[in-house]
Design an enzyme around this catalytic site. Structure first.
Site, short mmCIF file in Angstrom:
data_model
loop_
_atom_site.label_atom_id
_atom_site.label_comp_id
_atom_site.label_asym_id
_atom_site.label_seq_id
_atom_site.Cartn_x
_atom_site.Cartn_y
_atom_site.Cartn_z
N GLY A 37 0.87 -1.18 0.00
CA GLY A 37 0.00 0.00 0.00
C GLY A 37 0.90 1.22 0.00
O GLY A 37 1.81 1.34 0.84
N LYS A 38 0.66 2.13 -0.94
CA LYS A 38 1.58 3.28 -1.05
C LYS A 38 1.65 4.09 0.23
O LYS A 38 2.72 4.52 0.65
CB LYS A 38 1.17 4.16 -2.24
CG LYS A 38 1.33 3.45 -3.58
CD LYS A 38 1.05 4.36 -4.74
CE LYS A 38 0.89 3.58 -6.04
NZ LYS A 38 1.99 2.68 -6.37
N ALA A 40 1.00 3.15 3.41
CA ALA A 40 1.67 2.42 4.49
C ALA A 40 3.16 2.26 4.18
O ALA A 40 4.01 2.36 5.08
CB ALA A 40 1.01 1.06 4.68
N GLU A 135 -4.30 6.59 -3.49
CA GLU A 135 -4.93 5.27 -3.45
C GLU A 135 -6.14 5.22 -2.52
O GLU A 135 -6.62 4.14 -2.20
CB GLU A 135 -3.91 4.20 -3.05
CG GLU A 135 -2.96 3.83 -4.18
CD GLU A 135 -2.13 2.59 -3.88
OE1 GLU A 135 -1.81 1.86 -4.82
OE2 GLU A 135 -1.78 2.37 -2.70
N GLY A 241 9.42 4.21 -5.38
CA GLY A 241 8.82 5.56 -5.32
C GLY A 241 8.26 5.86 -3.95
O GLY A 241 8.30 7.00 -3.49
N ASP A 242 7.72 4.83 -3.28
CA ASP A 242 7.19 5.04 -1.93
C ASP A 242 8.31 5.33 -0.94
O ASP A 242 8.17 6.18 -0.05
CB ASP A 242 6.42 3.79 -1.47
CG ASP A 242 5.21 3.52 -2.34
OD1 ASP A 242 4.68 4.48 -2.92
OD2 ASP A 242 4.81 2.35 -2.43
N GLY A 277 10.19 -6.99 -2.73
CA GLY A 277 9.11 -6.49 -1.88
C GLY A 277 9.20 -4.99 -1.72
O GLY A 277 10.26 -4.39 -1.86
#
Ligand code: RIB
Length: 307
Positions: A37-38, A40, A135, A241-242, A277
């Site tokens: 999840g971006k 989180a 998101e 990117g996150d 991951g």
């Protein structure tokens, strides 16, 4: 303090030889469950780098919800703003090929129920930062950014995945973070990176544009800089990117200048690609500082302003 309002997903990761094209079936030996999840991912990245982070999102009442909550807690994120939803926990199916490139499908589930009232008791104000992505429902994100701006907090929007925005939506945003694809979606056409970042920046807004292996650049009222990417052997670019977004927000929230934060975010994102991951490769502060010299200092851009 950094407040992250956004998505949290269970990632089902499949390692494949090649990514499927339309209509194609690709086989692989198995899959594994990962934390994603971006929103989180960004919260976890920031906490691992030493920022104090609170996450606001929603999980379903299925077994994945508590598992994902624990993952955030173990990363050092405060999760009292994580609420529940009658929908299933958000789930992403992620195929990763031998070159580390990915293809992602997201079933939003509980993320669709994230609401503005969840931020109700949050300490938004000067000295805090709100970090959002795309998101959860866009109107909730935009209203949260407005509330944060009105309260005097720093506001950061990572517009991922890409979306067209209503007029004026970027007005309460201090820092817009996009990749080239997202910038093109916003501008309605692809253009040269410095011109794109200059077009998305504003009198009170910095645009940070990430360029994958070419690094990143920032253009805004405080100046304009370019940083290279770290040279790494990518295993999985999912979530890079996150990590960049979480790191940038964390370092700004910790009081570093934009070029200092930009360089460290670039290093953190590179390191994140070295493990499979979205979160496994997220570095701590010492790991980032240890590789910083490889980048050299951010280079000021002199020609891009006003283009
Ligand atoms: O940016 C990577 C993330 O996108 C994954 O963790 C997946 O859950 C999707 O949200």
């Amino acid at each position: 303090m950094l407040l992250v309002l956004g998505s949290i997903n269970a990632d089902l990761v499949l390692e494949v030889e090649t990514l499927p094209g339309p209509g194609e079936t690709v086989l692989c030996p198995g899959w594994r469950l990962a934390h994603g999840g971006k929103g989180a991912n960004q919260a976890a990245a920031a906490a691992k780098l030493g920022a104090r982070v609170r996450f606001f999102g929603r999980i379903g009442s299925d077994p994945w919800g508590p598992l994902l909550r624990r993952g955030l807690e173990e990363a050092g994120v405060e999760v009292d703003g994580l609420a529940s939803s009658p929908r299933p926990t958000g789930t992403a199916v992620i195929a990763v090929d031998r070159a580390g490139e990915n293809l992602i499908l997201v079933a939003s589930g509980a993320n669709l129920d994230v609401s503005l009232d969840q931020l109700g008791g949050a300490e938004l104000g000067p000295g805090t930062t709100l970090l959002c992505q795309n998101e959860i429902p866009l109107p909730v994100t935009l209203a949260a950014l407005e509330r944060a701006r009105a309260a005097g907090a720093r506001t950061i929007l990572n517009l991922a995945p890409a979306a067209a925005l209503p007029a004026g939506a970027l007005d309460p945003v201090d820092l817009l973070l996009v990749n080239e694809h997202e910038a093109a979606a916003l501008l309605g056409a692809a253009c040269e990176p410095e011109a794109a970042a200059a077009a998305l920046a504003g009198p009170q807004r910095t645009c940070v544009l990430t360029l994958g292996r070419a690094g990143a650049l920032a253009i805004g009222p405080d100046g304009a800089w370019r940083v290279p990417a770290l040279t790494v052997r990518p295993v999985d670019t999912t979530g890079a990117g996150d990590t960049f977004a979480g790191a940038l927000a964390a370092f700004l929230d910790l009081g570093l200048s934009l070029p200092e934060a930009l360089a460290r975010a670039s290093v953190a994102a590179g390191l994140a690609c070295e493990r499979l991951g979205a979160r496994e490769g997220q570095p701590d502060r010492a790991a980032v500082e240890a590789r910083l010299a490889e980048l050299g200092p951010p280079v000021p851009i002199t020609a891009a302003r006003g283009s």
